[in-house]
Design an enzyme around this catalytic site. Structure first.
Site, PDB file in Angstrom:
ATOM      1  N   GLY A  22       0.808  -1.212   0.000  1.00  0.00           N
ATOM      2  CA  GLY A  22       0.000   0.000   0.000  1.00  0.00           C
ATOM      3  C   GLY A  22       0.839   1.257   0.000  1.00  0.00           C
ATOM      4  CG  ASP A  23       3.520   2.464   3.196  1.00  0.00           C
ATOM      5  OD1 ASP A  23       2.843   3.475   3.426  1.00  0.00           O
ATOM      6  OD2 ASP A  23       3.856   1.677   4.080  1.00  0.00           O
ATOM      7  CB  SER A  24       5.230   0.393  -2.946  1.00  0.00           C
ATOM      8  OG  SER A  24       6.270   0.075  -2.036  1.00  0.00           O
ATOM      9  N   GLY A  76       3.078   5.814  -3.111  1.00  0.00           N
ATOM     10  CA  GLY A  76       4.239   6.550  -3.585  1.00  0.00           C
ATOM     11  C   GLY A  76       4.253   6.690  -5.098  1.00  0.00           C
TER      12      GLY A  76
END
Length: 401
Positions: free
Chosen positions: A170-172, A175
């Protein structure tokens, strides 16, 4: 061919910590932007200590996400720090932050203030749930965003608990969408001269990749669930165990490719069998078809399966570990296993290459991240803001730098 990258001349101020914001900054840096990684003097980015391998007390998540950046320390919570930051804003193009919504405003650094100092500034904001809405103020992590968005519900095997991927997906994703938004805003600024806010949420980034799940539910009430190693109704597209016990992916769900698979297995009659004659029929008889292909694969070594199918024009491949990935001839030929000079350990450390590949202004890996917080303070504050050694020493003494 340019060696500076497509974003040469763009300056990015990266705030925040850990993954989503720094990943967006890394992507912009890969494409040639000058990225100033701003850390709190008393609390460096925890990413410096992340990763599973250790050498001389150092870990290497930092190497990947800090590449192509200059390390600056600055306490935006102090008045002097705030003023220095605004001086940098006047000479920059993009700010990337992944604080909880309201944090910049609490420091009197909301977009209205930033815009007063630079009408062209683009503020890229990454948060768990976005800058508006009833959940905007909640802290968010990738694990929760993947779950809340419905993405994690589709992972795993039917009837089992929904596992996570062993990455902060989810973070990637956030980003990547944040960097995409920055690029779109930079283009629009080239037309209007005006900056804007790019509002990226982890939950929405996870939602954006979910194909037809929403219309399938809206139109047919279908709640897509986990399907293990395959996609329901898409056949054949699965993993099959070879004679030595390893697994091979075979993807032949398109009609033309399925006919090639049948020929390669010496089972041409399957292509005209009414059970498997087209996409819909194969989906209805997925279990039976998987068994036929599984029986064929179980009699063969993995390299023989892949060689036979590749020659026939059937999509197939091994399930590689990172040990195989770093030696993959295709990835090596395209510079996708790249060296990063990590000055902390005085050696090259391998990491992923730059994606995508641009023909005329390709991205590059120019450094593997600064070894210590504030390492580039003198160069950045001296070059951009004209501070001398005495001024810098005083700011360090006061805890601003």
């Amino acid at each position: 061919m340019s060696t500076t990258g497509a974003l040469d001349g763009i300056r990015v101020l990266e705030l925040g910590t850990l993954i989503s914001g720094p990943f967006a900054g890394r992507l912009l840096g890969d494409m040639g932007a000058e990225v100033l990684k701003i850390e709190l003097p008393s609390a460096p980015d925890p990413l410096r200590t992340w990763g599973q391998a250790e050498l001389d007390g150092h870990r290497f998540f930092w190497t990947v996400h800090a590449r192509n950046k200059k390390a600056v320390t600055l306490d935006l919570r102090t008045e002097q720090g705030r003023e220095l930051f605004l001086d940098l804003v006047e000479q920059s193009d993009v700010i990337v932050e992944n604080f909880r919504p309201g944090t910049l405003e609490k420091w009197n650094l909301g977009y209205d203030v930033l815009r007063e100092h630079n009408r062209g500034i683009i503020l890229v904001r990454v948060s768990g749930y976005g800058q508006t809405g009833p959940d905007a103020g909640k802290a968010g992590y990738a694990s929760v965003a993947e779950a809340a968005s419905g993405l994690r519900h589709m992972n795993g095997f039917p009837g089992g608990p929904p596992p996570r991927l062993a990455l902060s997906l989810g973070d990637s994703l956030a980003g990547m969408f944040a960097a995409q938004g920055a690029l779109a805003a930079l283009y629009r600024r080239s037309v209007t001269g005006e900056g804007q806010v790019v509002d990226t949420a982890l939950t929405e980034s996870c939602l954006a990749i979910q194909e037809s799940t929403i219309p399938d539910y809206d139109v047919g009430g279908v709640v897509r669930g986990p399907s293990g190693t395959r996609l329901e109704g898409i056949a054949p597209s699965n993993i099959y165990q070879s004679a030595n016990g390893s697994w091979v992916v075979i993807a032949a769900n398109q009609d033309t490719v399925f006919r090639r698979l049948c020929q390669a297995m010496d089972r041409p009659e399957l292509a005209t069998d009414e059970r498997f004659a087209d996409h819909l029929a194969r989906g209805r008889n997925q279990d039976e078809l998987d068994k036929i292909i599984g029986d064929w694969a179980a009699q063969r070594e993995p390299h023989d399966i892949i060689a036979t199918l590749s020659e026939a024009g059937v999509i197939s491949g091994p399930i590689n570990t990172v040990a195989e990935v770093v030696n993959d001839p295709q990835l090596l030929a395209r510079n996708m296993i790249a060296d990063h000079w990590d000055e902390r350990v005085q050696r090259n450390v391998k990491g992923p290459g730059v994606v995508p590949v641009l023909s005329d202004t390709p991205g590059t890996i120019r450094n593997g991240g600064s070894a210590r917080p504030g390492q580039d303070n003198e160069e950045v504050f001296g070059r951009l803001l004209g501070l001398d050694a005495e001024q810098l020493a005083a700011l360090r003494e006061e805890g601003v730098l």
